[in-house]
Design a protein around this motif. Sequence first.
Motif, PDB file in Angstrom:
ATOM      1  N   PRO A  27     -67.829  49.301 -24.418  1.00  0.00           N
ATOM      2  CA  PRO A  27     -67.657  50.267 -25.491  1.00  0.00           C
ATOM      3  C   PRO A  27     -67.117  51.589 -24.958  1.00  0.00           C
ATOM      4  CG  PRO A  27     -69.971  49.944 -24.984  1.00  0.00           C
ATOM      5  CD  PRO A  27     -69.224  48.901 -24.232  1.00  0.00           C
ATOM      6  N   ALA A  28     -66.219  52.163 -25.734  1.00  0.00           N
ATOM      7  CA  ALA A  28     -65.629  53.419 -25.294  1.00  0.00           C
ATOM      8  C   ALA A  28     -66.645  54.541 -25.382  1.00  0.00           C
ATOM      9  CB  ALA A  28     -64.434  53.742 -26.179  1.00  0.00           C
ATOM     10  N   THR A  29     -66.522  55.472 -24.518  1.00  0.00           N
ATOM     11  CA  THR A  29     -67.430  56.607 -24.553  1.00  0.00           C
ATOM     12  C   THR A  29     -66.696  57.895 -24.899  1.00  0.00           C
ATOM     13  OG1 THR A  29     -67.110  56.917 -22.187  1.00  0.00           O
ATOM     14  CG2 THR A  29     -69.014  55.617 -22.880  1.00  0.00           C
ATOM     15  N   GLY A  30     -65.406  57.791 -25.139  1.00  0.00           N
ATOM     16  CA  GLY A  30     -64.626  58.977 -25.431  1.00  0.00           C
ATOM     17  C   GLY A  30     -64.857  59.479 -26.844  1.00  0.00           C
ATOM     18  N   VAL A  52     -68.596  50.962 -33.397  1.00  0.00           N
ATOM     19  CA  VAL A  52     -67.958  51.521 -32.204  1.00  0.00           C
ATOM     20  C   VAL A  52     -68.977  52.440 -31.535  1.00  0.00           C
ATOM     21  CG1 VAL A  52     -65.603  51.448 -33.119  1.00  0.00           C
ATOM     22  CG2 VAL A  52     -67.009  53.490 -33.485  1.00  0.00           C
ATOM     23  N   THR A  53     -68.781  52.670 -30.262  1.00  0.00           N
ATOM     24  CA  THR A  53     -69.582  53.674 -29.566  1.00  0.00           C
ATOM     25  C   THR A  53     -68.653  54.767 -29.085  1.00  0.00           C
ATOM     26  OG1 THR A  53     -71.262  52.100 -28.865  1.00  0.00           O
ATOM     27  CG2 THR A  53     -71.104  54.145 -27.620  1.00  0.00           C
ATOM     28  N   GLU A  54     -68.937  55.977 -29.499  1.00  0.00           N
ATOM     29  CA  GLU A  54     -68.144  57.124 -29.079  1.00  0.00           C
ATOM     30  C   GLU A  54     -69.088  58.202 -28.564  1.00  0.00           C
ATOM     31  OE1 GLU A  54     -64.221  56.985 -31.904  1.00  0.00           O
ATOM     32  OE2 GLU A  54     -66.088  57.604 -32.847  1.00  0.00           O
ATOM     33  N   GLN A  55     -68.787  58.700 -27.396  1.00  0.00           N
ATOM     34  CA  GLN A  55     -69.611  59.724 -26.770  1.00  0.00           C
ATOM     35  C   GLN A  55     -71.076  59.289 -26.716  1.00  0.00           C
ATOM     36  OE1 GLN A  55     -67.965  62.755 -29.540  1.00  0.00           O
ATOM     37  NE2 GLN A  55     -67.474  63.908 -27.677  1.00  0.00           N
ATOM     38  N   GLY A  56     -71.267  58.007 -26.459  1.00  0.00           N
ATOM     39  CA  GLY A  56     -72.613  57.483 -26.291  1.00  0.00           C
ATOM     40  C   GLY A  56     -73.364  57.210 -27.578  1.00  0.00           C
ATOM     41  N   VAL A  57     -72.722  57.435 -28.716  1.00  0.00           N
ATOM     42  CA  VAL A  57     -73.394  57.255 -30.010  1.00  0.00           C
ATOM     43  C   VAL A  57     -72.846  55.994 -30.680  1.00  0.00           C
ATOM     44  CG1 VAL A  57     -73.832  58.254 -32.283  1.00  0.00           C
ATOM     45  CG2 VAL A  57     -73.708  59.729 -30.261  1.00  0.00           C
TER      46      VAL A  57
END
Lengths: 110, 321
Positions: free
Chosen positions: A33-36, B171-176
């Motif tokens: 999973p992207a973390t951006g 989706v995971t974005e910025q750890g969320v």
Amino acid sequence: MSNSVSARPMTVSQLDLDPLSSAWLRLSVRPAPATGAPSGPDTRPFSLRHVAPVARPVVPGYRFCKLQQVAVTDDDRGVPLLLVSGKDWKTKTKSDGDEGEEEDFGWEEK
Amino acid sequence: MTVLILAQEADSPTDHIVLELTGRSVPVFRADLSWFPQRLSLTAEFRDGTWSGGLSTATRTVELSEIRSIWYRDPAAFRFPDGMTDVERAHAHREARLGLGGVLAALPVLWVNHPNRSADAMYKPLQLATAAGCALAVPPTLVTNEARAVTRFAGMAPHGVVGKTFGPNSVTEQGVLKVAYTRRLDANDLDDLRGVDVTAHQLQDWVDKDHEARVVVVGDQVFGVAIRAHNDRARVDWRADFDALTYDPVTVPAPVEKGVRRYMQTLGLQYAAFDFCIDRNRQWIFLEANTAGQYAWLEAATDTPISAALVDLLARGHAHD
């Protein structure tokens, strides 16, 4: 395979090699999973405009019992988790396969 | 004869099925594909027109000839030794998929479901066309990356439109972790359609529904559970608020049951969870069918015997009594 394809970094499971095959989507190694952060309104897919933060499912502590072939409590008793937590304790944890962390939670499907 | 179950280690519905099968003295071999090749091994030989050999773990072995059915319930991916390069790892994945997967695919057994059938069935546009071909009612649907098509389609819809994803909606974005629930598009959305052009999008006529239902098909058995939402969020997408839902078993109308059976046959499936809207005229309208759709929470809420049907099917090893 052309040079241009083989020269690509092998990161996202080579989905681009067979872009219309759903089998590749299901069977390929999934990207972590992207973390951006989100991009911007011109490039962020409309379908992601209203995504809502949710809590990650909590999986009780467990270990896999090779004898019973089920998850059991992570203590000396080793009671099947099903008997302790009921039928509907959260099912899928993140995958621990080679694909790395995966966002495939059972409750998200419909 | 043994039931082979391929599933992740932490999965309560799988545990339930394993315990039920074991209680009936049906041999079970459960493994997760993340165990291969380090904790699960395969040796198979093709001689005289037949594959023989077996699968083994440190504590258990199953002969290929003893497998009568395979429950393929979303196992994790293969896990290879640390230290491999990306190239080696990608190669190993391909070989494992085609080698282990190929041997299993060659066995004369019942799959619930074969992953290739499930993969075919995950295209939602195909689902809609298949459902319509099976005489199920389907709402008008648009697939596009053109904003003007969205505007046109929305303008024709009597009750407005919803947007929904084709595949997994998180989706995971910025750890969320974030989820894209089905959403009714409002005037603000339709005034600013930026982002429609960057990929395919799915819009569908909003159904002025009374409630929804999940129809779970296991082999030749069909189970219906009505899902009633008690707030606005859950009325649009019941996944958005499980606390606002109530459930009760429901009889699936005969034409709908006939349609879902034809659908299963058309796509070569043994298990699927169908989602329907039931409109104010009591018409059942197909939304989608998930070949790995969840059922345990519905069974727990309504005592609908879905697990028992799965156990029967896997133990029997063929589709019909």
